[in-house]
Design an enzyme around this catalytic site. Structure first.
Site, PDB file in Angstrom:
ATOM      1  N   ASP A 122       0.789  -1.245   0.000  1.00  0.00           N
ATOM      2  CA  ASP A 122       0.000   0.000   0.000  1.00  0.00           C
ATOM      3  C   ASP A 122       0.821   1.296   0.000  1.00  0.00           C
ATOM      4  O   ASP A 122       0.490   2.247   0.735  1.00  0.00           O
ATOM      5  CB  ASP A 122      -0.965   0.025   1.197  1.00  0.00           C
TER       6      ASP A 122
ATOM      7  N   ASP B 217      -4.450  -0.949  -1.689  1.00  0.00           N
ATOM      8  CA  ASP B 217      -5.786  -0.733  -1.161  1.00  0.00           C
ATOM      9  C   ASP B 217      -6.601  -0.221  -2.348  1.00  0.00           C
ATOM     10  O   ASP B 217      -6.187   0.740  -3.019  1.00  0.00           O
ATOM     11  CB  ASP B 217      -5.670   0.348  -0.069  1.00  0.00           C
TER      12      ASP B 217
ATOM     13  N   HIS C 206     -10.400   0.532  -3.096  1.00  0.00           N
ATOM     14  CA  HIS C 206     -11.776   0.555  -2.597  1.00  0.00           C
ATOM     15  C   HIS C 206     -12.773   1.089  -3.627  1.00  0.00           C
ATOM     16  O   HIS C 206     -12.453   2.015  -4.376  1.00  0.00           O
ATOM     17  CB  HIS C 206     -11.866   1.500  -1.388  1.00  0.00           C
TER      18      HIS C 206
ATOM     19  N   SER D 238     -15.530   1.202   5.005  1.00  0.00           N
ATOM     20  CA  SER D 238     -14.575   1.793   5.959  1.00  0.00           C
ATOM     21  C   SER D 238     -14.588   3.325   5.917  1.00  0.00           C
ATOM     22  O   SER D 238     -13.911   3.967   6.715  1.00  0.00           O
ATOM     23  CB  SER D 238     -13.157   1.288   5.656  1.00  0.00           C
TER      24      SER D 238
ATOM     25  N   HIS E 281     -10.582   7.072   0.869  1.00  0.00           N
ATOM     26  CA  HIS E 281      -9.188   6.960   0.416  1.00  0.00           C
ATOM     27  C   HIS E 281      -9.044   5.788  -0.559  1.00  0.00           C
ATOM     28  O   HIS E 281      -9.856   4.860  -0.547  1.00  0.00           O
ATOM     29  CB  HIS E 281      -8.246   6.753   1.615  1.00  0.00           C
TER      30      HIS E 281
ATOM     31  N   LYS F 294      -6.823  -5.191  -2.970  1.00  0.00           N
ATOM     32  CA  LYS F 294      -7.568  -5.726  -1.823  1.00  0.00           C
ATOM     33  C   LYS F 294      -8.601  -4.735  -1.326  1.00  0.00           C
ATOM     34  O   LYS F 294      -8.529  -3.554  -1.656  1.00  0.00           O
ATOM     35  CB  LYS F 294      -6.605  -6.095  -0.695  1.00  0.00           C
TER      36      LYS F 294
ATOM     37  N   GLU G 266     -14.248  -4.767   5.013  1.00  0.00           N
ATOM     38  CA  GLU G 266     -12.925  -4.188   5.240  1.00  0.00           C
ATOM     39  C   GLU G 266     -11.923  -5.323   5.167  1.00  0.00           C
ATOM     40  O   GLU G 266     -12.221  -6.461   5.546  1.00  0.00           O
ATOM     41  CB  GLU G 266     -12.864  -3.491   6.609  1.00  0.00           C
TER      42      GLU G 266
ATOM     43  N   ALA H 231       0.133   0.680   6.269  1.00  0.00           N
ATOM     44  CA  ALA H 231       0.718   1.289   7.452  1.00  0.00           C
ATOM     45  C   ALA H 231       1.065   0.155   8.430  1.00  0.00           C
ATOM     46  O   ALA H 231       0.371  -0.857   8.479  1.00  0.00           O
ATOM     47  CB  ALA H 231      -0.291   2.239   8.100  1.00  0.00           C
TER      48      ALA H 231
ATOM     49  N   CYS I   8      -2.403  -2.398   7.611  1.00  0.00           N
ATOM     50  CA  CYS I   8      -2.237  -3.398   6.558  1.00  0.00           C
ATOM     51  C   CYS I   8      -0.980  -4.234   6.731  1.00  0.00           C
ATOM     52  O   CYS I   8      -0.976  -5.415   6.404  1.00  0.00           O
ATOM     53  CB  CYS I   8      -2.303  -2.726   5.197  1.00  0.00           C
TER      54      CYS I   8
HETATM   55  C1  VGL Z   1      -4.844   1.006   5.519  1.00  0.00           C
HETATM   56  C2  VGL Z   1      -6.298   2.177   6.839  1.00  0.00           C
HETATM   57  C3  VGL Z   1      -7.303   2.012   5.893  1.00  0.00           C
HETATM   58  C4  VGL Z   1      -3.467   0.484   5.303  1.00  0.00           C
HETATM   59  C5  VGL Z   1      -5.835   0.835   4.572  1.00  0.00           C
HETATM   60  O1  VGL Z   1      -3.061   0.281   4.142  1.00  0.00           O
HETATM   61  O2  VGL Z   1      -2.744   0.267   6.322  1.00  0.00           O
HETATM   62  N1  VGL Z   1      -5.086   1.662   6.650  1.00  0.00           N
HETATM   63  N2  VGL Z   1      -7.043   1.341   4.786  1.00  0.00           N
HETATM   64 ZN    ZN Z   2      -8.370   1.335   3.162  1.00  0.00          ZN
END
Ligand code: VGL
Ligand code: ZN
Length: 204
Positions: free
Chosen positions: A25, A67, A69, A75, A86, A111, A118, A146, A150
């Protein structure tokens, strides 16, 4: 819980066939200025570029998760979730960081692309485990964003699926909604059996 970083002399972790670099990510919305900016998230980019170069130099594969979405993902705050909107599929915020030098042949795993689910882990609802097994991968080197979402969930699932895991501590950054979340995630990954390393511990 303090994170154990005692192990690790310079170059003591050889790269070998069966190793794969998983970049998690590293997308615009998670970088400073993005919609879900991770503090100093951009700092992982040059470090990951160095890891990528080392894998590519040995002919070892690199895989990038993203990520990805739908605009009404569960989420998102407008849907009652915990995050601002995001990484909407196909938007600039979902693009990989422009400075990230992914190899020309890179496998991309999308993903959390179903509105009603989520999925922090790159293994959740994807074909990642089968793909890795088909390719004879036994050990994953994981970095990206992060740490406390993830990365930790991906690492947990990788270990549960029987893969060895090496976490690239200089190539991850946390959201840290609560101070210390990132450090706790590192400690958890270590306790689950992941090895925590930094760039110096890999052969140049
Ligand atoms: C993530 C928060 C929401 C990540 C993804 O990639 O860590 N964190 N969606
Ligand atoms: Zn996300």
């Amino acid at each position: 819980m303090p994170v154990d970083r005692k192990a690790g002399a310079r170059g003591d972790l050889p790269l070998q066939p069966g190793d794969l670099l998983l970049v998690v990510d590293v997308q615009n919305d998670f970088l400073p200025g993005g919609r879900l900016a991770v503090h100093r998230g951009d700092e992982v980019v040059p470090v990951l570029n160095e890891y990528i170069a080392r894998f590519v130099a040995r002919g070892l594969p690199v895989l990038a998760a993203r990520d990805w979405h739908p605009p009404d993902h569960c989420s998102f705050d407008a849907q009652g979730g915990r995050w601002p909107q995001h990484c909407v599929a196909g938007t600039p915020g979902a693009d990989f960081a422009p400075g990230l030098r992914l190899p020309p042949i890179v496998c991309v795993i999308a993903k959390a692309s179903r509105a009603d689910q989520e999925a922090y882990s790159a293994f959740a609802g994807t074909e990642l485990a089968e793909l890795l097994r088909q390719r004879g991968i036994s050990r994953l080197f994981v970095g990206g964003l992060a740490t406390d979402y993830c990365v930790v969930n991906t690492v947990r699932d990788a270990l549960a699926a029987g893969f060895g895991v090496v976490v690239l501590t200089d190539a991850v950054r946390p959201v840290d909604l609560q101070p210390g979340d990132g450090e706790r995630a590192l400690a958890r990954m270590s306790a689950l059996g992941a090895r925590l390393v930094h760039l110096d511990e890999l052969p140049a």
